[in-house]
Design a protein around this motif. Structure first.
Motif, mmCIF file in Angstrom:
data_model
loop_
_atom_site.group_PDB
_atom_site.id
_atom_site.type_symbol
_atom_site.label_atom_id
_atom_site.label_comp_id
_atom_site.label_asym_id
_atom_site.label_seq_id
_atom_site.Cartn_x
_atom_site.Cartn_y
_atom_site.Cartn_z
ATOM 1 N N ARG A 204 0.833 -1.203 0.000
ATOM 2 C CA ARG A 204 0.000 0.000 0.000
ATOM 3 C C ARG A 204 0.869 1.255 0.000
ATOM 4 O O ARG A 204 2.029 1.218 0.411
ATOM 5 C CB ARG A 204 -0.903 0.019 1.227
ATOM 6 N N PRO A 205 0.324 2.388 -0.404
ATOM 7 C CA PRO A 205 1.076 3.647 -0.343
ATOM 8 C C PRO A 205 1.496 3.976 1.087
ATOM 9 O O PRO A 205 0.852 3.580 2.063
ATOM 10 C CB PRO A 205 0.078 4.677 -0.876
ATOM 11 N N ARG A 206 2.579 4.717 1.206
ATOM 12 C CA ARG A 206 3.148 5.058 2.506
ATOM 13 C C ARG A 206 2.119 5.669 3.452
ATOM 14 O O ARG A 206 2.034 5.294 4.630
ATOM 15 C CB ARG A 206 4.326 6.022 2.307
ATOM 16 N N ALA A 207 1.329 6.620 2.968
ATOM 17 C CA ALA A 207 0.360 7.296 3.839
ATOM 18 C C ALA A 207 -0.654 6.305 4.405
ATOM 19 O O ALA A 207 -1.045 6.399 5.577
ATOM 20 C CB ALA A 207 -0.348 8.412 3.075
ATOM 21 N N GLU A 208 -1.087 5.351 3.584
ATOM 22 C CA GLU A 208 -2.040 4.342 4.062
ATOM 23 C C GLU A 208 -1.399 3.433 5.103
ATOM 24 O O GLU A 208 -2.034 3.068 6.109
ATOM 25 C CB GLU A 208 -2.565 3.518 2.889
ATOM 26 N N LEU A 210 1.053 4.153 7.165
ATOM 27 C CA LEU A 210 1.204 4.903 8.413
ATOM 28 C C LEU A 210 -0.128 5.026 9.143
ATOM 29 O O LEU A 210 -0.185 4.930 10.377
ATOM 30 C CB LEU A 210 1.785 6.284 8.119
ATOM 31 N N GLU A 211 -1.203 5.221 8.387
ATOM 32 C CA GLU A 211 -2.529 5.332 8.999
ATOM 33 C C GLU A 211 -2.945 4.017 9.632
ATOM 34 O O GLU A 211 -3.483 3.983 10.745
ATOM 35 C CB GLU A 211 -3.549 5.763 7.943
ATOM 36 N N SER A 214 -0.980 3.525 12.814
ATOM 37 C CA SER A 214 -1.459 4.441 13.841
ATOM 38 C C SER A 214 -2.786 3.958 14.430
ATOM 39 O O SER A 214 -2.987 3.983 15.651
ATOM 40 C CB SER A 214 -1.624 5.842 13.247
ATOM 41 N N SER A 220 5.912 4.332 16.783
ATOM 42 C CA SER A 220 7.210 4.300 16.098
ATOM 43 C C SER A 220 8.371 4.534 17.053
ATOM 44 O O SER A 220 9.526 4.233 16.714
ATOM 45 C CB SER A 220 7.241 5.354 14.983
ATOM 46 N N LEU A 244 9.311 2.417 6.317
ATOM 47 C CA LEU A 244 8.645 3.602 6.867
ATOM 48 C C LEU A 244 9.546 4.414 7.790
ATOM 49 O O LEU A 244 9.143 5.484 8.249
ATOM 50 C CB LEU A 244 7.371 3.189 7.604
#
Length: 274
Positions: A204-208, A210-211, A214, A220, A244
């Motif tokens: 998945r894309p980085r932003a997804e 990280l979400e 979280s 982290s 990440l």
């Protein structure tokens, strides 16, 4: 150029460096499957070549001498950027890359989506046996990337340490029992590794990512140990966290096949009293 390859590469990026002497591609594949079809120029190594077992425990790290021998037999070089792939969902290739990383070789990439992604992109395949000769691969164990049973037991109550269980929810809950005991390490966060992948089985894309982490409470700033049944799925998670930028990540070779098969490790299930 090889050192600019990201940790997760797509087929197009890999195709651009195909044949460069400082890039080695390695298929984590049984010899028969490799011989039928592989990326041109790829080396070959199989999971049993770089893992060890002590039944019922599987997925252990062999000693350094054994690993150096296996990696040398495969023709891998210390001066190369090594790109690994497999044909079974990226976990086995990730396990090789985890092993290389904790043995001191950090110039690494995973072909995102493996052989299927390469084929889907329309790139060529070849058949036959590996062409490279034996090398002299050297290993240097990096303890900071490795958690064993004793280390985990010492850190169960450490607020700065987090355990990430990337097995299925049923395994975590103890409904799907694959060792003598089912359940999870006390305090472990449940996050199925498949959540890191999209519908095509690609990262998945980085932003997804990280979400997702979280939302599951993965901090982290903690020292994070990822585990599954025998550290295949969790090797993929290890690479994701590295990608990440998480500063301290470990893998647990042996994983639940060890923790769940001894009778004196603490185990939790949802039915246990709080």
């Amino acid at each position: 150029m090889a050192r600019k390859l990201p940790l997760f590469v797509d087929p197009e990026q890999l195709h651009d460096v195909l044949g460069l002497p400082h890039v080695q591609i390695v298929a984590v594949d049984p010899a028969g499957d490799y011989a039928r079809a592989h990326i041109p120029g790829a080396l070959q190594i199989d999971m049993p070549d770089f893992t060890a077992s002590a039944p019922p425990v599987a997925g252990l790290l062999p000693d350094e001498a054994t690993l150096a021998e296996a990696l040398s037999d495969a023709g891998l070089r210390n001066d190369a950027h090594i790109v690994a792939y497999d044909r079974v969902g990226d976990g086995q290739a990730a396990r090789l890359l985890y092993t290389l990383d904790v043995m001191g070789h950090s110039d690494l990439s995973l072909l995102d989506g493996g052989l299927a992604a390469w084929h889907e992109a329309g790139f060529e395949l070849e058949d036959g046996q590996p062409q490279a000769g034996r090398s002299a691969f050297e290993v240097t164990r990096q303890p900071d990337g490795i958690a064993d049973r004793a280390w985990i037991e010492q850190h169960l109550d450490d607020n700065h340490v987090s355990f990430l269980d990337v097995r299925s929810a049923a395994e975590y809950a103890g409904a799907d029992v694959r060792s003598a005991r089912g359940g999870h390490i006390p305090g472990a966060i449940s996050l199925d590794w498949l959540h890191f992948k999209d519908a095509r089985g690609r990262l998945r894309p980085r932003a997804e990512l990280l979400e997702i982490l979280s939302q599951h409470g993965v901090d982290s700033q903690c020292d994070i140990t990822a585990y599954c049944q025998s550290h295949v799925r969790s090797s993929y998670a290890y690479l994701v966290l590295k990608y990440l930028g998480y500063p301290q990540v470990r893998g647990y070779p042996g994983a639940w096949s060890e923790w769940g098969n001894v009778d004196d490790t603490p185990v939790r299930t949802p039915s246990d009293p709080a």
